[in-house]
Scaffold this active site. Sequence first.
Site, PDB file in Angstrom:
ATOM      1  N   ARG A 178     -16.109 -14.509  -9.962  1.00 35.94           N
ATOM      2  CA  ARG A 178     -15.610 -13.160 -10.250  1.00 35.94           C
ATOM      3  C   ARG A 178     -16.755 -12.147 -10.139  1.00 35.94           C
ATOM      4  NH1 ARG A 178     -10.843 -12.448 -11.426  1.00 35.94           N
ATOM      5  NH2 ARG A 178     -10.323 -14.482 -12.236  1.00 35.94           N
ATOM      6  N   ASN A 186      -5.308   2.842 -12.830  1.00 34.26           N
ATOM      7  CA  ASN A 186      -4.345   1.892 -12.260  1.00 34.26           C
ATOM      8  C   ASN A 186      -2.933   2.425 -12.459  1.00 34.26           C
ATOM      9  OD1 ASN A 186      -3.330  -0.665 -11.243  1.00 34.26           O
ATOM     10  ND2 ASN A 186      -2.835  -1.203 -13.360  1.00 34.26           N
ATOM     11  N   ASP A 196      -3.824  -4.029 -18.435  1.00 35.47           N
ATOM     12  CA  ASP A 196      -2.759  -3.035 -18.669  1.00 35.47           C
ATOM     13  C   ASP A 196      -2.828  -2.415 -20.059  1.00 35.47           C
ATOM     14  OD1 ASP A 196      -1.798  -3.708 -16.129  1.00 35.47           O
ATOM     15  OD2 ASP A 196      -0.468  -5.243 -16.917  1.00 35.47           O
ATOM     16  N   ARG A 207      -6.154  -8.559  -8.277  1.00 33.77           N
ATOM     17  CA  ARG A 207      -7.294  -9.385  -8.677  1.00 33.77           C
ATOM     18  C   ARG A 207      -7.847  -8.792  -9.967  1.00 33.77           C
ATOM     19  NH1 ARG A 207     -10.692 -13.492  -6.630  1.00 33.77           N
ATOM     20  NH2 ARG A 207     -12.612 -13.389  -7.817  1.00 33.77           N
ATOM     21  N   GLY A 209       0.785  -1.237   0.000  1.00 31.15           N
ATOM     22  CA  GLY A 209       0.000   0.000   0.000  1.00 31.15           C
ATOM     23  C   GLY A 209       0.815   1.284   0.000  1.00 31.15           C
ATOM     24  N   SER A 210       2.036   1.243  -0.568  1.00 33.58           N
ATOM     25  CA  SER A 210       2.821   2.486  -0.542  1.00 33.58           C
ATOM     26  C   SER A 210       2.250   3.523  -1.512  1.00 33.58           C
ATOM     27  CB  SER A 210       4.301   2.212  -0.816  1.00 33.58           C
ATOM     28  OG  SER A 210       4.505   1.787  -2.131  1.00 33.58           O
ATOM     29  N   HIS A 267       1.035   1.059 -13.092  1.00 40.95           N
ATOM     30  CA  HIS A 267       1.781  -0.129 -13.524  1.00 40.95           C
ATOM     31  C   HIS A 267       3.257   0.256 -13.638  1.00 40.95           C
ATOM     32  CE1 HIS A 267       2.253  -4.024 -15.511  1.00 40.95           C
ATOM     33  NE2 HIS A 267       3.090  -3.409 -16.348  1.00 40.95           N
ATOM     34  N   ALA A 327       9.346   6.842  -8.230  1.00 42.64           N
ATOM     35  CA  ALA A 327       8.685   7.634  -9.291  1.00 42.64           C
ATOM     36  C   ALA A 327       7.171   7.445  -9.246  1.00 42.64           C
ATOM     37  CB  ALA A 327       9.238   7.232 -10.659  1.00 42.64           C
TER      38      ALA A 327
END
Length: 195
Positions: free
Chosen positions: A72, A114, A152, A98, A15-16, A116, A180
């Site tokens: 799901r 999100n 992604d 998930r 959770g950073s 990535h 970053a």
Amino acid sequence: MSTRKRVAILISGRGSNMRALIEAARAPDYPGAIVLVVSSTPDAEGLKFANSAGIATAVVDKARFGRTDADREAYDAELSAALEDARVEFVCLAGFMRILSSGFVRKWDGRIINIHPSLLPAFRGLKPQAQALAAKVKVSGCTVHYVVPELDAGPTIAQAEVPVLPDDTVETLSDRILAAEHRLYPEALKKALAV
Ligand code: GRF
């Protein structure tokens, strides 16, 4: 009345990035308020920080669900209920391990993002830092993007580059990218909330 958008962060572990978002959102002029953190696992490290910061938390434990399409959908229905209860308007995935159903993703279309740890479209999927080292690239980084049903693959909101050094290991490169990420994610969320 506050015009800040009500934001939820979905996590599964450390959770950073969540922490970076929570800290940025403390600024009075930040356009989002973090109103909920949801974890897919009860022992996620990030839950402790969220609780200590006074933010509401919820756990939708992935261990209670299997991997079929029906599982799901059941998972995503519980997740939706938690988001609706907290009147969430925008969702940030931050290390959420998930895959969400396409129905869920479509429902949040344009309101779910999100982060990535690669310069997408390079190195999608798992272990992107190891993929970057294996490909011997000189520059890597991180991307904040809209979430679409394909993994992604959504439109990019913002990217940050970092150098890949000759003696880098997965760990040293991951640490450089993570630093970053912590700068990029709050800026990218701000940008996405302004749309
Ligand atoms: C980050 O590298 C993020 O880009 C990826 O998962 C990691 C989560 O780290 N999606 P943290 O939980 O935010 O510390």
